[in-house]
Motif scaffolding. Sequence first.
Motif, short mmCIF file in Angstrom:
data_model
loop_
_atom_site.label_atom_id
_atom_site.label_comp_id
_atom_site.label_asym_id
_atom_site.label_seq_id
_atom_site.Cartn_x
_atom_site.Cartn_y
_atom_site.Cartn_z
N LEU A 1 0.82 -1.20 0.00
CA LEU A 1 0.00 0.00 0.00
C LEU A 1 0.86 1.25 0.00
O LEU A 1 0.65 2.17 -0.80
N ARG B 1 2.27 2.08 -3.13
CA ARG B 1 1.24 2.28 -4.15
C ARG B 1 1.21 1.16 -5.18
O ARG B 1 0.86 1.39 -6.35
N HIS B 2 1.56 -0.04 -4.73
CA HIS B 2 1.53 -1.18 -5.65
C HIS B 2 0.14 -1.79 -5.73
O HIS B 2 -0.25 -2.33 -6.78
N ILE B 3 -0.61 -1.74 -4.62
CA ILE B 3 -1.99 -2.24 -4.60
C ILE B 3 -2.89 -1.18 -3.97
O ILE B 3 -2.43 -0.32 -3.23
N THR B 4 -4.19 -1.26 -4.28
CA THR B 4 -5.16 -0.33 -3.69
C THR B 4 -5.56 -0.82 -2.31
O THR B 4 -5.29 -1.96 -1.93
N VAL B 5 -6.25 0.07 -1.57
CA VAL B 5 -6.73 -0.30 -0.24
C VAL B 5 -7.71 -1.47 -0.34
O VAL B 5 -7.63 -2.42 0.44
N GLU B 6 -8.62 -1.40 -1.33
CA GLU B 6 -9.60 -2.47 -1.46
C GLU B 6 -8.92 -3.81 -1.68
O GLU B 6 -9.29 -4.83 -1.09
N ARG C 1 -11.65 -1.39 5.88
CA ARG C 1 -11.34 -0.53 4.74
C ARG C 1 -11.13 0.91 5.19
O ARG C 1 -10.18 1.59 4.76
N ALA D 1 -7.61 2.71 4.85
CA ALA D 1 -7.53 3.87 3.96
C ALA D 1 -7.03 5.09 4.74
O ALA D 1 -6.18 5.85 4.25
N ALA D 2 -7.54 5.28 5.94
CA ALA D 2 -7.11 6.42 6.76
C ALA D 2 -5.62 6.32 7.04
O ALA D 2 -4.88 7.30 6.90
N THR E 1 -3.26 4.72 5.40
CA THR E 1 -2.47 4.90 4.19
C THR E 1 -2.40 6.37 3.80
O THR E 1 -1.33 6.90 3.49
N LEU E 2 -3.56 7.01 3.79
CA LEU E 2 -3.60 8.43 3.44
C LEU E 2 -2.75 9.24 4.41
O LEU E 2 -2.00 10.13 4.00
N MET F 1 2.16 -1.62 -10.15
CA MET F 1 1.32 -0.41 -10.15
C MET F 1 -0.11 -0.78 -9.75
O MET F 1 -0.65 -1.76 -10.22
N ALA F 2 -0.72 0.03 -8.93
CA ALA F 2 -2.08 -0.26 -8.46
C ALA F 2 -3.07 -0.07 -9.61
O ALA F 2 -2.96 0.84 -10.42
N PHE G 1 -3.68 7.91 -6.81
CA PHE G 1 -3.73 6.93 -5.72
C PHE G 1 -4.26 7.55 -4.45
O PHE G 1 -5.08 6.96 -3.73
N THR H 1 -7.60 6.55 -2.48
CA THR H 1 -7.55 6.15 -1.07
C THR H 1 -8.53 6.97 -0.25
O THR H 1 -9.25 6.44 0.61
N LEU I 1 -11.78 5.83 1.90
CA LEU I 1 -12.00 6.20 3.30
C LEU I 1 -13.39 6.76 3.50
O LEU I 1 -14.14 6.31 4.38
N SER J 1 -16.21 3.98 2.72
CA SER J 1 -16.37 2.90 3.70
C SER J 1 -16.73 3.43 5.08
O SER J 1 -17.46 2.76 5.81
#
Lengths: 280, 107
Positions: free
Chosen positions: A214, A217-222, A254, A258-259, A261-262, B1-2, B58, B62, B66, B69
């Motif tokens: 995360l 930035r290789h994968i999304t949060v979902e 989630r 997400a929080a 990561t952001l 890459m996402a 990204f 994100t 947030l 959800s």
Amino acid sequence: LWARSLLARLPRTPPAAARSGPVGPCGSRAYAPPGERKRFYQNVSISQGEGGFEINLDHRKLKTPQAKLFTVPSEALAIAVATEWDSQKDTIKFYTMHLTTLCNTALDNPTQRNKTQLIRAAVKFLETDTICYRVEEPPALAELQKNEWDPLVAWAEKRYDVTIGSSTSILGPNIPASTKETFISHLASYNMWALQGIEFVITQLKSLILSMGLIDRHITVEKAVLLSRLEEEYQIQRWGNVEWAHDYDLCELRARTAAGTLFVHLCSESSTVKHKLLQD
Amino acid sequence: MAALGAPLRTLRALLRELRHAAGRPYRDSPAYRHVLAAFRAHRVTSEKLCRAQHELHFQAATYLCLLRSARQHAALHREYHGRGERSPEEVAGLVGFRLPQQPGGKG
């Protein structure tokens, strides 16, 4: 816990409309469950102080549970926190205000950990990393884990030039010391605020590798949450979904991930917009 | 890459979430203005794989996750966990049963 301390710290000057008991005898009062508090402010705004950006609830400055002035280093983060406060309707639902909570943790550091301890706690998770811990039974789940998790492990090994592997043993994978050293020195490049965020994401996802996926930035949060909950998702597919438990947990995980990561990204970048050379 | 999809889609969804989150004057809210300004600033670029663009997208995705959800979680909480004790009829209804009706009350 933070919610209740925060309530104690804010100055007690109730506006006329805010005074109410949790259960009103008349139907016009909404039921405010314990742990929530009625919204007592009209306007939320941001201002810039000496230590950074501050949040104002009407004329009052927001403070942390330990009564420190709430200041954040990033304007974008302050805006997002202000949005959390402004989006509270009748009652303040502290359990939905994840960015505020993360900022409070960074400012107060209630567990009193220094940078080295935080990093050590984070890297320790690698020994029991979810995506390295494999089952043998049932075969369908083992296959699913292999297909979904192996690529992430491979990515981390390549990206960080380390050996991680996976294991079906109850002891988990055997992580070489050099691998741990690499991650320790990589995490040391983050500041204290970002590290609080990173450690938070790791404890939510129960995986260092997914968290780094995360952060990088290789994968999304979902996707990260899905991979973290892979076994749960497998069982849900087999036995059915229970909205008030499964979806509830899914949405909460989630939101928190997400929080976190952001929070990490906003605390570890400079917020100046880089203009192209073409523009004057 | 996402795997992020189209930036415009993310932006629209994010602005929609902010509309729910903010009060009445949502277009003037700091978050709305900040997001729009950030997207506009990164539009002017000729490189296909602009790293800053991907970082912004990204971040937007994100933040969207947030807001979305958190809203869904609050709705589920309100629906299932926020109402205090339920009546026996409601509890039975949760698992698809109905309480039996016996004439003259329970034996």
